[in-house]
Design a protein around this motif. Structure first.
Motif: not given
Lengths: 788, 168
Positions: A252-254, A508-509, B97-101, B136
């Motif tokens: 999940v992207g944030g 999610h991150g 990076l955190q969520c990486g999107y 993020c």
């Protein structure tokens, strides 16, 4: 400051907790092998597109879906009437008061729309382009109704109504101490009204949902923060039995609170897959998301502070208007109440009075956004403390020092009724002022004021705390929240000695796979690399309360630790039997069970294999070396810190530029300093975004004008400075690791730090407030006598 | 329908596409290259950044037919022979990076930035990545990562990366 300093304990062993471990999660994220919901392509998938209301408020007279049927690729077309019998009402899990009005909230509108973007029909087609094409053929007749946009107007007599029951959702009050006495004859009384503008959370991954069924069980993939809560709520809403519903949150992207929701699209896609017997998929566009992902903040804060002339705060009175939007979503009415206990901040005072009125408007509902109530509260108290300092001619740090809870006074029960377990505001402030060069910057500020430099320097102070680690279930119950605050974990020793950890917290991150591995590695004495962490699927991690409110480590991490303790107890019992020793004579140390005073021992890996073969287990012992545990905290945790911001404001253009920013946070013990620092950076960026750039803007008809990332200004790399971050470490006493949580700290602290700096720069010009976001235009208007 | 040929991460594809098909949808929905995500519909966020003939491009703002005959490099093709690209390594090491999107697009944009400016200042990195949004990290560690990658010897050039053999 770099967070990479790694520690080596004096005994030569290397503890994992405290190490700046690089994240396990990164391997898939940096190579493009991530499993986002929109990546899921089940065979035979149909694609859903929604037709959304272009009006803020209207009666639906007719929806004609016929023209869209039969278009190329179209499989089905539905309007709200088609779902009316089974779609139920989207849930509100936080009925905060007896007088709360909970309007019916159909996932797809049937009779009336109450915000721009509300779904009125949908097309199911063989690909996403064809689904979008067919939307244009659907005809909807609307009878426009008056938009209700302004909270004060909404509460006036004779106002146009959002719902038949009226525009007031609830009133909630809190009183601590004798507020009348505090204000009676108070030498200093400061009134201010602050506006918390509406924000759009803007997680980088748009929402996406895939629903499928095998005829018996339904599976829902969703970009959600809350697979477990979602499963319960969807079962209650749709009538699909809970045991026949599996919810999966893939990567999940944030979220930032925006995916802490039970959404219309999740409900509707479940109903559609059940009806059509095929997988259905929907991914929102950013423009669709800006309209229909719940918004954050949107409050008007009337704040009144009474103080003595020496700067001692006597009392604080807060009258809050909170915009609910058109409906109550999962925790909509609870968000302002999370701030109710935080307006007093880190300060002692004799009395505190809080009143909140929830107001319906014809806008997208509001709900949790990073910090949820606490950034708003912190903003108000930290802004007004600066006003008090200015009123009295005292340095803003001094006025705080005169009022804050001294280190030796902890644990301290505040006027809002919370017991802060630990804190050291002096240490954090001393560290921050040293890193910032506070005295030098004040001297430069004086010079610039003296020389009437067109570019003025402002210094903003923010000394915050927050209640996080949500939350003790009993307290949530007393606040009428519909769920508990515990978290669950399972730790499983595999036959080959590797470890599987199952967590109910849904990352999610945040880096759970790394941080939980560190905790387990230390507790069990196994290599970090030998631990894998599973989460985000109700079939894999069946119990959980999910991720929000800076709760993952303080609650979920403690559940993991407890499960490890149980595994070690079992290992001791089994190993004692195998070593022919009594259980009292063995101890678990360094990954082995050892007989005290002898060299004999068995590693946890050897024990795991012995349990698998089960050839020689003690009588009555099951062949498994695993354990489940839940953790329900007895108190919140209370991170705190001191943030200092220097802003240069060009008084000719109104442009503000952050020159330096120092954040000293005390989040207790730290499991992974790299992750903590990253959370602080990201939090700062979001808080600064609110202060300087971000606002959801509606026109007079209730149309959202900021539907894209070109209009809604999420800060870019070029908009932000390098941050100087550091920590003090005052361990929490409410959990065994002494951790406090860090997810929301930066967002809570930074907004008032930045605005205080801007106002500080402009104070010689008679300015005592600039409304957020402090755009160049608003600053210029404030300087030139217009409304900011 | 138009017939196009594209070379994606070293593999040649011939596809019949609608003229309106976006390159990012060709990559994701037709070719299964889901490593490149979509973050917006106005080409503001940069999550879908790829290298088109070696230069960064937002693949949501390019029609598939415009990419006819082009070499396209995505994040999926960077780790040649199992060895990570220096920018990938730097993102991991610096916790960028955190969520990486946003990460695939951020990495591709950083590669192009380093192609045109092999030793960028912090300010140049911030300006250079202005078209790629991250919610993020606050960008600080992204800046560090790009600086770290710039200091690592070896190919950070996108054209070289795109031309490498990619294991199936």
């Amino acid at each position: 400051m770099t967070a990479a300093a790694e520690k080596a304990p004096p005994d030569g062993t290397r503890e994992e907790v405290g190490r700046a471990r690089r994240r396990k999660e990164d391997a898939r994220l940096i190579t493009g092998r991530t499993q986002w919901t929109d990546n899921i392509q089940l065979p035979g998938t149909l694609h859903v597109a929604f037709l959304r209301s272009p009006l803020a408020h209207a009666r639906i007279q007719q929806v004609d879906t016929a023209p869209a049927r039969g278009l190329p690729g179209v499989v089905a077309v539905y309007s709200g009437a088609d779902f009316a019998a089974e779609q139920g009402s989207l849930p509100c899990a936080w009925p905060v008061s007896d007088d709360l009005v909970v309007p019916d909230h159909p996932p797809m509108a049937v009779n009336e729309v109450r915000y721009v973007g509300e779904a009125v029909a949908c097309v199911v087609a063989t690909d996403r382009y064809k689904a979008a094409d067919a939307l244009a053929a659907i005809e909807v007749d609307y009878e426009p109704l008056p938009a209700v946009l302004d909270m004060n107007e909404a509460l006036a007599d004779g106002a146009d109504k959002v719902h038949e029951a009226g525009n007031k959702a609830f009133t909630w009050t809190f009183a601590g101490g004798d507020i009348d006495a505090a204000f009676r004859d108070a030498p200093v009384v400061i009134h201010r009204t602050y506006v918390q503008q509406r924000l759009i959370p803007s997680a980088m991954e748009p929402r996406a949902v895939v629903a499928t069924t095998d005829g018996d069980t339904c599976t829902l993939y969703s970009a959600t923060q809350i697979p477990h809560v979602l499963r319960v709520m969807l079962a209650l809403t749709t009538g699909i039995p809970e045991h026949r519903l599996r919810v999966i949150a893939p990567d999940v992207g944030g979220g930032f609170g925006s995916k802490l929701q039970v959404t219309a699209e999740e409900v509707l896609l479940l109903l559609m897959t059940r009806r059509l017997g095929r997988p259905v998929k929907w991914t929102e566009s950013r423009s669709e998301g800006n309209l229909t992902v719940h918004h954050g903040r949107d409050q008007i804060q009337r704040v009144k502070l009474a103080a003595d002339r020496d700067g001692r705060v006597r009392g604080l009175s807060v009258d809050l208007l909170a915009d609910m939007g058109a409906y109550l979503m999962l925790v909509t009415p609870g968000v302002p109440l999370l701030g109710a206990f935080m307006y007093n901040g880190i300060y002692k005072m004799d009395a505190y009075d809080f009143r909140c009125t929830g107001v319906f408007t014809t806008k997208m509902p509001t709900d949790a956004y990073r910090g949820a109530g606490r950034p708003e509260a912190t903003y108000a108290i930290e802004r007004v403390m600066d006003e008090l300092a200015a009123e009295l001619g005292i340095d803003p740090i001094d006025v705080r020092r005169r009022n804050w809870i001294a280190h030796e006074e902890f644990p301290y029960t505040t006027i809002a009724g919370l017991t802060y377990d630990s804190g050291h505001y002096e240490a954090a402030t001393d560290r921050a002022t040293a890193l910032f060069g506070y005295a030098d910057l004040r001297a430069e500020q004086a010079r610039r004021r003296q020389s009437r430099d067109p570019v003025q320097l402002g210094i903003g102070v923010s000394t915050y705390t927050e209640m996080c680690g949500l939350a003790p279930s009993r307290i949530l119950g007393s606040l009428r929240y519909g769920a508990g605050g515990w978290e669950h974990a399972e730790v499983r020793m595999l036959p080959t000695g590797k470890v599987e950890v199952v967590t109910g917290s849904s990352a999610h991150g945040q880096g759970h796979e790394t941080a939980w591995s560190q905790i387990v590695a230390d507790s069990l004495g196994v290599p970090f690399e030998d631990v894998s962490v599973l989460h985000g699927d109700t079939a894999v991690a069946p119990k959980g309360m999910d991720t929000y409110g800076s709760r993952s480590l303080t609650i979920g991490g403690m559940a993991v630790l407890r499960a490890c303790e149980k595994v070690k107890d079992k290992a001791r019992h089994i190993a004692a039997h195998l070593l022919e020793a009594s259980a009292e004579d063995v101890e678990y140390t360094g990954g082995s069970v050892r007989v005290r005073g002898t060299g004999a021992g068995r590693t946890i890996q050897e024990n795991a294999l012995a349990v698998f073969t089960a050839h020689d287990l003690p009588d009555g012992v099951e062949p498994r070396l695993d354990a489940q545990a839940t953790f329900d905290p007895e108190n919140f945790s209370f991170p705190h810190g001191t943030h200092l911001c220097a802003v240069e404001v060009d008084t000719e253009t109104g442009m503000s530029r952050i020159r330096s920013y120092v954040a000293v946070d005390d989040v207790g013990k730290v499991v992974n300093p790299l992750i903590v620092e990253g959370q602080v950076h990201g939090g700062l960026a979001q808080g600064i975004g609110q202060a300087l750039f971000e606002e959801a803007v509606h026109d007079a008809d209730g149309n959202l004008l900021t539907t894209t990332l070109a209009d809604y200004l999420v800060p870019s790399a070029a908009d932000l400075p390098d941050f100087i971050t550091d920590r003090t470490e005052t361990p929490a006493v409410s959990n065994p690791l002494g951790v406090k949580g860090v997810g929301e700290a930066g967002t809570i602290a930074s907004t008032p730090a930045v605005v205080n700096a801007i106002v500080d720069a402009l104070r010689p010009y008679g300015v005592n407030d600039v409304r957020m976001p402090c755009s160049p235009e608003r600053v210029w208007r404030a300087l030139n006598g217009g409304a900011s | 329908m138009a017939r196009i040929t594209v070379n994606v991460d070293g593999i040649r594809f011939e596809e019949e596409v609608e003229p309106r098909l976006l390159l990012v949808h060709l990559l994701r929905d037709r070719l299964g290259k889901t490593g490149t995500p979509i973050g917006c519909d106005t080409s503001n966020c940069g999550a879908c950044t790829v290298l088109l003939d070696g230069k960064s491009a937002k693949s949501c703002a390019v029609l598939a037919v415009q990419a006819d005959g082009c070499d396209i490099a995505t994040v999926e093709g960077l780790a040649a022979g199992g060895r990570r690209h220096p920018v990938q390594t730097a993102f991991h090491e610096e916790h960028a990076l955190q969520c990486g999107y946003c990460t695939p697009g951020m990495i591709m944009a950083a590669i192009d930035l380093l192609r045109t400016d092999p030793d960028p200042s912090d300010e140049a990195i911030r300006e250079g990545l202005e078209g790629n949004l991250c919610r993020c990290t606050g960008y600080q560690n992204i800046v560090r990562a790009v600086r770290r990658a710039a200091s690592i010897d070896g190919p950070v050039n996108g054209e070289q990366a795109a031309a490498r053999e990619v294991p199936a």
